[in-house]
Design an enzyme around this catalytic site. Structure first.
Site, PDB file in Angstrom:
ATOM      1  N   GLY A  12      58.773 -71.173   4.016  1.00 58.91           N
ATOM      2  CA  GLY A  12      58.000 -70.699   5.154  1.00 58.91           C
ATOM      3  C   GLY A  12      58.753 -69.875   6.180  1.00 58.91           C
ATOM      4  N   THR A  13      59.769 -69.128   5.747  1.00 61.97           N
ATOM      5  CA  THR A  13      60.459 -68.280   6.738  1.00 61.97           C
ATOM      6  C   THR A  13      59.553 -67.144   7.208  1.00 61.97           C
ATOM      7  OG1 THR A  13      61.541 -66.831   5.116  1.00 61.97           O
ATOM      8  CG2 THR A  13      62.743 -68.818   5.784  1.00 61.97           C
ATOM      9  N   ASN A  14      58.678 -66.670   6.332  1.00 62.95           N
ATOM     10  CA  ASN A  14      57.729 -65.633   6.771  1.00 62.95           C
ATOM     11  C   ASN A  14      56.687 -66.215   7.715  1.00 62.95           C
ATOM     12  OD1 ASN A  14      58.143 -62.837   5.544  1.00 62.95           O
ATOM     13  ND2 ASN A  14      58.529 -64.195   3.802  1.00 62.95           N
ATOM     14  N   MET A  90      52.627 -68.965  -3.888  1.00 65.79           N
ATOM     15  CA  MET A  90      53.063 -68.691  -5.257  1.00 65.79           C
ATOM     16  C   MET A  90      52.010 -69.019  -6.302  1.00 65.79           C
ATOM     17  SD  MET A  90      55.918 -67.429  -4.584  1.00 65.79           S
ATOM     18  CE  MET A  90      57.508 -67.556  -3.744  1.00 65.79           C
ATOM     19  N   ILE A  92      48.253 -67.254  -8.127  1.00 60.98           N
ATOM     20  CA  ILE A  92      47.396 -66.060  -8.172  1.00 60.98           C
ATOM     21  C   ILE A  92      45.958 -66.436  -7.840  1.00 60.98           C
ATOM     22  CG2 ILE A  92      46.440 -64.316  -9.743  1.00 60.98           C
ATOM     23  CD1 ILE A  92      49.246 -64.204 -11.037  1.00 60.98           C
ATOM     24  N   LEU A  93      45.317 -65.574  -7.058  1.00 63.11           N
ATOM     25  CA  LEU A  93      43.919 -65.791  -6.677  1.00 63.11           C
ATOM     26  C   LEU A  93      43.049 -64.802  -7.441  1.00 63.11           C
ATOM     27  CD1 LEU A  93      44.657 -66.111  -2.877  1.00 63.11           C
ATOM     28  CD2 LEU A  93      43.846 -67.965  -4.358  1.00 63.11           C
ATOM     29  N   ASN A 107      49.384 -59.703   1.708  1.00 59.55           N
ATOM     30  CA  ASN A 107      50.461 -60.429   1.024  1.00 59.55           C
ATOM     31  C   ASN A 107      51.771 -59.702   1.279  1.00 59.55           C
ATOM     32  OD1 ASN A 107      51.692 -62.248  -0.952  1.00 59.55           O
ATOM     33  ND2 ASN A 107      51.789 -60.472  -2.308  1.00 59.55           N
ATOM     34  N   HIS A 109      55.372 -58.978  -0.477  1.00 61.81           N
ATOM     35  CA  HIS A 109      56.041 -59.041  -1.783  1.00 61.81           C
ATOM     36  C   HIS A 109      57.471 -58.520  -1.624  1.00 61.81           C
ATOM     37  CE1 HIS A 109      56.388 -59.251  -6.094  1.00 61.81           C
ATOM     38  NE2 HIS A 109      57.028 -58.101  -6.030  1.00 61.81           N
TER      39      HIS A 109
HETATM   40  C1  GAR Z   1      59.374 -64.334   0.193  1.00 65.10           C
HETATM   41  O1  GAR Z   1      60.478 -63.580  -0.199  1.00 65.10           O
HETATM   42  C2  GAR Z   1      58.096 -63.652  -0.272  1.00 65.10           C
HETATM   43  O2  GAR Z   1      58.150 -62.262  -0.180  1.00 65.10           O
HETATM   44  C3  GAR Z   1      58.038 -64.101  -1.701  1.00 65.10           C
HETATM   45  O3  GAR Z   1      58.466 -65.447  -1.683  1.00 65.10           O
HETATM   46  C4  GAR Z   1      59.341 -65.663  -0.568  1.00 65.10           C
HETATM   47  C5  GAR Z   1      58.789 -66.797   0.268  1.00 65.10           C
HETATM   48  O4  GAR Z   1      59.701 -67.177   1.262  1.00 65.10           O
HETATM   49  N1  GAR Z   1      56.726 -63.942  -2.232  1.00 65.10           N
HETATM   50  C6  GAR Z   1      56.476 -63.606  -3.499  1.00 65.10           C
HETATM   51  O5  GAR Z   1      57.347 -63.471  -4.332  1.00 65.10           O
HETATM   52  C7  GAR Z   1      55.005 -63.423  -3.835  1.00 65.10           C
HETATM   53  N2  GAR Z   1      54.860 -62.694  -5.063  1.00 65.10           N
HETATM   54  P1  GAR Z   1      59.256 -68.009   2.542  1.00 65.10           P
HETATM   55  O6  GAR Z   1      58.495 -69.242   2.050  1.00 65.10           O
HETATM   56  O7  GAR Z   1      60.551 -68.388   3.191  1.00 65.10           O
HETATM   57  O8  GAR Z   1      58.399 -67.120   3.403  1.00 65.10           O
END
Ligand code: GAR
Length: 197
Positions: A12-14, A90, A92-93, A107, A109
Site C-alpha cells: 500500500g505505498t501507493n 493484483m 483482474i476485473l 490503475n 502500472h
Molecule cells: C506497485 O508497483 C504497482 O504499480 C504494482 O504493484 C505495486 C504495488 O505496490 N501494480 C501492478 O503491478 C498492477 N499490474 P504498493 O502496494 O506498495 O502500492
C-alpha cells in the site's frame, strides 16, 4: 468532493501516497473506502491509521469471479463511490465490473505501457522482465481501466532510468519514488476534478 475507493492487495505505498496527497495535490476527491482482496495486507493498516473505512473481499470467500465482482460493486454502491483507484490491486476485473464505471476506474502500472504489461505482468515480475530485456529506461503508467488488461486509455506516464546493477527490488523502489507516487495522486485529482470535483 468526489468519493474515492482505493483497491489494494499489498503493502500500500501507493495508497499512502494518495493519503498524503489529500488536501494538497488531491483536493477534488477524498478517500472514503479502502478494499483489500488479501487478508492481512499492510495497506489495510495504512487505511486504519488514516481513519479510512476498510472492507475485505476475497475471491475464495465469494466462490466465483462474478460473485467477487458483485460484492465489490455492492460495497462501492453502499459507500457512494464515484471514482475507483486500483493501487497494487493484483487481480483482474472483467467487463462485468469495469463496464459499470466507464472512465471512473484508474490503475497504476509499473512500466511504460505497452511494454511489460498485460496478464502475468504485475509487481516485481514487471521489473524482472524489464531487467531481463535489458531496457535502459522504464517507468510508470496511470491509465483508465476497461475490459482489456492494462489496455485502457493512458492518462499519464513518467520515464525512470534503469541503472547498472539494479535488482528488481531496487528498480521497483526507484519507479515508485520517481513516478508512481507522483503520478497516481495527480491522476486521481484530474479524474475527480473532471467529474466536477
Ligand atoms: C506497485 O508497483 C504497482 O504499480 C504494482 O504493484 C505495486 C504495488 O505496490 N501494480 C501492478 O503491478 C498492477 N499490474 P504498493 O502496494 O506498495 O502500492
Amino acid at each position: 468532493m468526489r468519493r474515492i475507493a482505493v483497491l489494494v492487495s499489498g503493502g500500500g505505498t501507493n495508497l499512502q501516497a494518495l493519503i498524503d496527497a489529500q488536501g494538497s495535490v488531491l483536493c477534488s476527491g477524498k478517500i472514503a473506502l479502502v478494499i483489500s482482496n488479501v487478508p492481512g495486507a499492510y495497506a489495510l493498516e495504512r487505511a486504519k491509521n488514516a481513519g479510512i473505512a476498510t472492507e475485505m473481499v476475497t475471491k475464495k470467500d465469494c466462490g466465483s469471479q462474478v460473485a467477487f465482482e458483485d460484492r465489490l460493486l455492492q460495497l462501492l454502491q453502499k459507500h457512494e463511490i464515484d471514482v475507483i483507484v486500483l493501487a497494487g490491486f493484483m487481480t483482474i476485473l472483467t467487463e462485468h465490473f469495469t463496464g459499470k464505471y466507464p472512465n471512473r476506474i484508474i490503475n497504476v502500472h509499473p512500466s511504460l505501457i505497452p511494454s511489460f504489461c498485460g496478464e502475468g505482468f504485475y509487481g516485481l515480475r514487471v521489473h524482472q522482465a524489464a531487467l531481463d530485456y535489458g531496457v535502459k529506461v522504464t517507468g510508470a503508467t496511470v491509465h483508465f481501466v476497461n475490459e482489456v488488461c492494462d489496455g485502457g486509455q493512458i492518462i499519464a506516464q513518467k520515464a525512470v532510468p534503469v541503472l547498472e546493477g539494479d535488482t528488481p527490488e531496487v528498480l521497483q523502489h526507484r519507479v515508485m519514488e520517481q513516478a508512481e507516487w507522483i503520478l497516481l495522486p495527480q491522476a486521481a485529482e484530474a479524474v475527480c476534478a473532471a467529474l466536477g470535483g
